[in-house]
Design a protein around this motif. Sequence first.
Motif, PDB file in Angstrom:
ATOM      1  N   LEU A   1       0.538  -7.407 -75.481  1.00 41.24           N
ATOM      2  CA  LEU A   1       1.172  -8.691 -75.185  1.00 41.24           C
ATOM      3  C   LEU A   1       0.298  -9.875 -75.595  1.00 41.24           C
ATOM      4  O   LEU A   1       0.585 -11.012 -75.222  1.00 41.24           O
ATOM      5  CB  LEU A   1       1.496  -8.806 -73.689  1.00 41.24           C
ATOM      6  CG  LEU A   1       2.443  -7.775 -73.082  1.00 41.24           C
ATOM      7  CD1 LEU A   1       2.701  -8.109 -71.615  1.00 41.24           C
ATOM      8  CD2 LEU A   1       3.749  -7.726 -73.843  1.00 41.24           C
ATOM      9  N   ARG A   2      -0.755  -9.621 -76.354  1.00 39.58           N
ATOM     10  CA  ARG A   2      -1.617 -10.711 -76.786  1.00 39.58           C
ATOM     11  C   ARG A   2      -0.864 -11.645 -77.732  1.00 39.58           C
ATOM     12  O   ARG A   2       0.012 -11.217 -78.491  1.00 39.58           O
ATOM     13  CB  ARG A   2      -2.871 -10.155 -77.450  1.00 39.58           C
ATOM     14  CG  ARG A   2      -3.791  -9.422 -76.464  1.00 39.58           C
ATOM     15  CD  ARG A   2      -4.961  -8.760 -77.160  1.00 39.58           C
ATOM     16  NE  ARG A   2      -4.504  -7.669 -78.038  1.00 39.58           N
ATOM     17  CZ  ARG A   2      -5.334  -6.867 -78.702  1.00 39.58           C
ATOM     18  NH1 ARG A   2      -6.648  -7.013 -78.566  1.00 39.58           N
ATOM     19  NH2 ARG A   2      -4.850  -5.918 -79.477  1.00 39.58           N
ATOM     20  N   ALA A   3      -1.189 -12.937 -77.668  1.00 36.98           N
ATOM     21  CA  ALA A   3      -0.413 -13.959 -78.373  1.00 36.98           C
ATOM     22  C   ALA A   3      -0.314 -13.699 -79.873  1.00 36.98           C
ATOM     23  O   ALA A   3       0.689 -14.032 -80.509  1.00 36.98           O
ATOM     24  CB  ALA A   3      -1.019 -15.341 -78.115  1.00 36.98           C
ATOM     25  N   ALA A   4      -1.341 -13.103 -80.453  1.00 37.29           N
ATOM     26  CA  ALA A   4      -1.332 -12.846 -81.890  1.00 37.29           C
ATOM     27  C   ALA A   4      -0.235 -11.876 -82.305  1.00 37.29           C
ATOM     28  O   ALA A   4       0.158 -11.834 -83.479  1.00 37.29           O
ATOM     29  CB  ALA A   4      -2.697 -12.318 -82.333  1.00 37.29           C
ATOM     30  N   THR A   5       0.274 -11.079 -81.351  1.00 35.07           N
ATOM     31  CA  THR A   5       1.294 -10.069 -81.675  1.00 35.07           C
ATOM     32  C   THR A   5       2.711 -10.549 -81.372  1.00 35.07           C
ATOM     33  O   THR A   5       3.660  -9.799 -81.599  1.00 35.07           O
ATOM     34  CB  THR A   5       1.043  -8.774 -80.878  1.00 35.07           C
ATOM     35  OG1 THR A   5       1.327  -9.004 -79.479  1.00 35.07           O
ATOM     36  CG2 THR A   5      -0.399  -8.322 -81.015  1.00 35.07           C
ATOM     37  N   TRP A   6       2.853 -11.738 -80.874  1.00 35.60           N
ATOM     38  CA  TRP A   6       4.164 -12.186 -80.395  1.00 35.60           C
ATOM     39  C   TRP A   6       5.223 -12.278 -81.493  1.00 35.60           C
ATOM     40  O   TRP A   6       6.414 -12.264 -81.203  1.00 35.60           O
ATOM     41  CB  TRP A   6       4.033 -13.542 -79.709  1.00 35.60           C
ATOM     42  CG  TRP A   6       3.494 -13.467 -78.318  1.00 35.60           C
ATOM     43  CD1 TRP A   6       2.767 -12.461 -77.769  1.00 35.60           C
ATOM     44  CD2 TRP A   6       3.643 -14.440 -77.290  1.00 35.60           C
ATOM     45  NE1 TRP A   6       2.445 -12.740 -76.467  1.00 35.60           N
ATOM     46  CE2 TRP A   6       2.966 -13.958 -76.146  1.00 35.60           C
ATOM     47  CE3 TRP A   6       4.267 -15.686 -77.224  1.00 35.60           C
ATOM     48  CZ2 TRP A   6       2.907 -14.658 -74.954  1.00 35.60           C
ATOM     49  CZ3 TRP A   6       4.203 -16.396 -76.040  1.00 35.60           C
ATOM     50  CH2 TRP A   6       3.536 -15.895 -74.924  1.00 35.60           C
ATOM     51  N   PHE A   7       4.797 -12.382 -82.734  1.00 32.54           N
ATOM     52  CA  PHE A   7       5.760 -12.535 -83.829  1.00 32.54           C
ATOM     53  C   PHE A   7       6.059 -11.215 -84.534  1.00 32.54           C
ATOM     54  O   PHE A   7       6.847 -11.192 -85.484  1.00 32.54           O
ATOM     55  CB  PHE A   7       5.243 -13.561 -84.842  1.00 32.54           C
ATOM     56  CG  PHE A   7       5.052 -14.931 -84.244  1.00 32.54           C
ATOM     57  CD1 PHE A   7       6.117 -15.806 -84.128  1.00 32.54           C
ATOM     58  CD2 PHE A   7       3.809 -15.326 -83.779  1.00 32.54           C
ATOM     59  CE1 PHE A   7       5.945 -17.066 -83.562  1.00 32.54           C
ATOM     60  CE2 PHE A   7       3.631 -16.581 -83.211  1.00 32.54           C
ATOM     61  CZ  PHE A   7       4.694 -17.452 -83.102  1.00 32.54           C
TER      62      PHE A   7
END
Length: 241
Positions: free
Chosen positions: A218-224
Amino acid sequence: MVADFGTGWRYSAAVRLGEPAQPSTEERTLDFAELFPLEAPHCDDPECEDGQCQWQLTPRTADVLYTELCVLVDQAYDDSEELGDKPPVPDEHDGHWEVFACLPKLTFAADLQWRRRFARAADDLAGDLARGQWPEPTCMVEELVLHLAIRGAGDRGDEGYAVGGQGRLPTHRDDYDFDMCSEVFFQDTDVLMLYNARIDGIEDPGGETNQHMGIGDLRAATWFEPFLNVHARDPHSGFRR
């Protein structure tokens, strides 16, 4: 789970007081009654399983969600231009940043490109509605964007629904049922766990709690990163501004 999205991303004071915003050319030409045609309910029994009695995304509900998403698009681009790569600091800018100070704290270190992609995610979901389709999140950032839009739509109240051309749209018993929107539009609500301070660090796929619950990264870098069970957005699509 209850998530507090804050208030900064809501409409401006003028819109909340019922002063209609000036719609864009696209907004003026969208006919939500045509995009989301209604079927008359089969009966008045709330337990009826006939197809016509199932919940419908009505023109009025779609119109409000579309408006909320368009507002999020503009606010996210405005925030991006002002913030650049700087982090939003809610204690210093409370109520100033419309969107990004209301996201989970792990996103505060995001850069300008990440924030512009967030704005485009809202644009993509608005585009679903503009084509007469249910808004379908294709990645985690779109899930959170849609949660924000539904929360904003639900907070508007009866006076807020009167803004714009709602009065010209047909009425239906499912109008403004945003709780049901939350029920049917999402595969899960894992992203909302990021607002829960009691499970800080839940985003780390290497963490014990994350692994125990089988949540994933769920880290922000993986949100896309696109979900595997939906059709991904065009990675080369541009930005509105």
